[in-house]
Each structure stands twice: as structure tokens, then as C-alpha cells.
Scaffold this active site. Structure first.
Site, PDB file in Angstrom:
ATOM      1  N   TRP A   1     -47.497 -54.238 -43.921  1.00 11.32           N
ATOM      2  CA  TRP A   1     -48.224 -53.430 -44.916  1.00 11.32           C
ATOM      3  C   TRP A   1     -47.294 -52.474 -45.660  1.00 11.32           C
ATOM      4  CZ3 TRP A   1     -53.396 -51.805 -41.993  1.00 11.32           C
ATOM      5  CH2 TRP A   1     -54.133 -52.954 -41.717  1.00 11.32           C
TER       6      TRP A   1
ATOM      7  N   GLU B   1     -35.610 -54.041 -46.961  1.00  2.87           N
ATOM      8  CA  GLU B   1     -35.838 -52.764 -47.649  1.00  2.87           C
ATOM      9  C   GLU B   1     -35.195 -51.615 -46.882  1.00  2.87           C
ATOM     10  OE1 GLU B   1     -40.054 -53.262 -48.023  1.00  2.87           O
ATOM     11  OE2 GLU B   1     -39.718 -54.821 -49.520  1.00  2.87           O
TER      12      GLU B   1
ATOM     13  N   GLY C   1     -41.506 -59.593 -52.944  1.00  3.86           N
ATOM     14  CA  GLY C   1     -42.242 -58.818 -53.934  1.00  3.86           C
ATOM     15  C   GLY C   1     -42.020 -59.269 -55.362  1.00  3.86           C
TER      16      GLY C   1
ATOM     17  N   GLY D   1     -45.991 -59.725 -47.097  1.00  2.00           N
ATOM     18  CA  GLY D   1     -46.084 -58.367 -47.633  1.00  2.00           C
ATOM     19  C   GLY D   1     -47.350 -58.203 -48.455  1.00  2.00           C
ATOM     20  N   GLY D   2     -47.206 -58.302 -49.766  1.00  2.00           N
ATOM     21  CA  GLY D   2     -48.305 -58.030 -50.696  1.00  2.00           C
ATOM     22  C   GLY D   2     -49.620 -58.708 -50.335  1.00  2.00           C
TER      23      GLY D   2
HETATM   24  P1  13P Z   1     -43.946 -59.999 -50.191  1.00  3.20           P
HETATM   25  O1  13P Z   1     -44.831 -60.947 -49.436  1.00  3.20           O
HETATM   26  O2  13P Z   1     -44.717 -58.916 -50.899  1.00  3.20           O
HETATM   27  O3  13P Z   1     -42.963 -60.702 -51.057  1.00  3.20           O
HETATM   28  O4  13P Z   1     -43.084 -59.196 -49.075  1.00  3.20           O
HETATM   29  C1  13P Z   1     -42.424 -59.923 -48.100  1.00  3.20           C
HETATM   30  C2  13P Z   1     -41.905 -58.971 -47.103  1.00  3.20           C
HETATM   31  O5  13P Z   1     -41.030 -58.184 -47.380  1.00  3.20           O
HETATM   32  C3  13P Z   1     -42.497 -58.997 -45.755  1.00  3.20           C
HETATM   33  O6  13P Z   1     -41.760 -58.245 -44.850  1.00  3.20           O
END
Ligand code: 13P
Length: 267
Positions: free
Chosen positions: A14, A102, A178, A239-240
Site C-alpha cells: 500500500w 523506492e 507505477g 502497488g497501485g
Molecule cells: P505498482 O504496482 O504501482 O507499479 O507498484 C509496484 C510496487 O512497487 C510494489 O512493491
């Protein structure tokens, strides 16, 4: 050698969302309602630190795992702003994400840091989800394998073969996170097979065959089945799309379908 069937894992990261504990609780409840008591696909969600204890109460009785997004390697002491493995355990965590890009690229986390965290997490009986992955520039320079190999070696240093099946690896190409630009199923499979080959060199083929390797980077309901259908893609770090219960549940359903196909193929 016969194909080892690894239980699929779909984990929702999240990140720094949602803003309130109430929203986090609603999201967790919606995911829980959709997953039900089924445990054929392993599911984990990773809320922000401040929401962990509340979500742990929500998840009571559910097979859904609770993951933290980071931790410190020291057990206690003067580390302002940090959270220990024991604190995560006490908050109800089963998993912890380590070395997310990140944190590596945004906050300067190194392989040595990730390695210290790995050992502390394992000592606290948390399942580490260790993230690796190349940047766009590294892929374009054809350095993907070198980068992933170096990150794996550094992050997993000192890992004994008997503990390795309790570690999850997440291949997350930085350029796919992302961006809406996921790795193609072929690109993902190629790197996942490479990761398994590296694990095999270090830990032996039988152990490497038991390690769950997730793909992360723009996993959505419409690309999940193809990605998860790849032989060495054992699940997803989402992620998203994990912030929308319906999308996350659709990805879990895709994992269930992909696992059934793999079982069929292994017969
Ligand atoms: P997204 O699914 O938003 O591309 O993010 C992936 C992620 O960093 C999961 O840890």
C-alpha cells in the site's frame, strides 16, 4: 527434475496510502471479504506502520498475512524513527518487505542494509520479501543480470539453505513501478529464471525450486494472468492496483487460475 509447485503469493504494497486508518480498515475489510477463508492463494497486505495494529485486529481469523514495508536491523535502542522486527512481530506482522526500490533509490538503502534486515527478520520469524530490480538505464545498457545478481548476492549473504525457502524474492524492475509499463511476460520469466538459477548456484537446485519469486511493476487485472502464468513467476507484489479491492481480488483470482494451469501442466 519434476516441477516443484510453489504456493502462489499475492502481496499488496500500500506504500504511503491511504491517508487514514479508517480508509485502511475499509480496504482491508473489502479484501478480506473477497478472499474469504480460502488459502489456496497466499495473500498479504502491507499497510503503513501506523495502521498495522488496527489492520491486524481487522484480519483476525483471516488467512491474509500482514506485512510491514520496512524495518530496522537492530533489536532495540537509540534509533529515532525506526521500527524493529520484534515490534513488527508484536503488531501482528507475518511478512516484511525489504529493499524496495523506492528505499534503495529514494533513500539510499544498500544491499548490506537489506542483508542485515534479512537476518534480523528471519531471527524474528518474519517472512522477508526481498526486492531486486534494475533501472531503465541499467536495462538499456544490458546490465539487468549483473544488477540483479549483485543485489541478490549482497542482500542474501550468509543465508543458510535451510532458511532460504522461508524467504520470498520480488523482482521489481524499477522502470515498471507505477508507470503502467509492466515487463512483458517473457521479460519477467527470463529474469525470474535467472534469479532461480542464481539461487540454485548458491543453495542447490532443490532449495531454489522452493523459493517463491514474485513479479512487481504495474501488475493489473488485465495483465496478471499472463504474467502469473510464467513458469517461474510465483506471484505478484502489487502497488497501485492493491489500493482498489476489486482490482486486487481480480489479481488474486488470476493467480488461482494460473496455479491451476501449472498444476495441470505438472501432471
Ligand atoms: P505498482 O504496482 O504501482 O507499479 O507498484 C509496484 C510496487 O512497487 C510494489 O512493491
Amino acid at each position: 527434475m519434476a516441477q516443484t509447485l510453489r504456493p502462489p503469493l499475492i502481496a499488496g504494497n500500500w506504500k504511503m496510502n491511504p491517508a487514514t486508518a479508517d480508509e485502511a480498515e475499509t480496504l482491508a475489510k473489502d479484501v478480506m471479504a473477497g478472499v474469504g477463508p480460502a488459502a489456496d492463494v497466499h495473500v498479504a497486505i502491507a499497510p503503513a506502520f501506523v495502521h498495522l495494529q488496527r489492520i491486524d485486529l481487522v484480519l483476525d481469523g483471516s488467512p491474509i498475512g500482514l506485512a510491514a514495508q520496512n524495518m530496522h536491523w537492530m533489536p532495540s535502542g537509540a534509533y529515532t524513527g525506526e521500527i524493529s522486527a520484534a515490534m513488527l512481530q508484536d503488531a501482528g506482522c507475518t511478512h516484511v518487505i525489504l529493499g524496495h526500490s523506492e528505499r534503495r533509490h529514494g533513500l539510499g538503502e544498500t544491499d548490506a542494509d537489506v542483508n542485515r534486515k534479512l537476518h534480523a527478520a528471519l531471527a524474528a520469524k518474519l517472512i522477508p520479501i526481498v526486492c531486486v530490480g534494475e533501472t531503465r538505464a541499467e536495462r538499456e545498457a544490458d546490465h539487468t543480470r549483473d544488477v540483479v545478481a549483485t543485489q541478490l548476492e549482497g542482500s542474501l549473504a550468509g543465508l543458510e539453505a535451510d532458511l532460504a525457502p522461508g524467504v520470498v524474492i520480488a523482482y521489481e524492475p524499477v522502470w515498471a513501478i507505477g508507470t503502467g509499463l509492466n515487463a512483458t511476460p517473457e521479460q519477467a520469466q527470463e529474469v525470474h529464471a535467472f534469479i532461480r538459477a542464481k539461487l540454485s548456484e548458491r543453495l542447490g537446485a532443490a532449495t531454489a525450486a522452493r523459493v517463491v519469486v514474485l513479479y512487481g511493476g504495474s501488475v493489473k487485472p488485465d495483465n496478471a494472468l499472463e504474467l502469473l502464468g510464467q513458469a517461474d513467476v510465483d506471484g505478484a507484489l502489487v502497488g497501485g492496483a492493491s489500493l482498489k479491492a476489486a482490482d486486487f481480488l481480480a489479481i488474486i483470482a488470476a493467480a488461482r487460475t494460473a496455479a491451476a494451469h501449472k498444476r495441470g501442466a505438472a501432471r
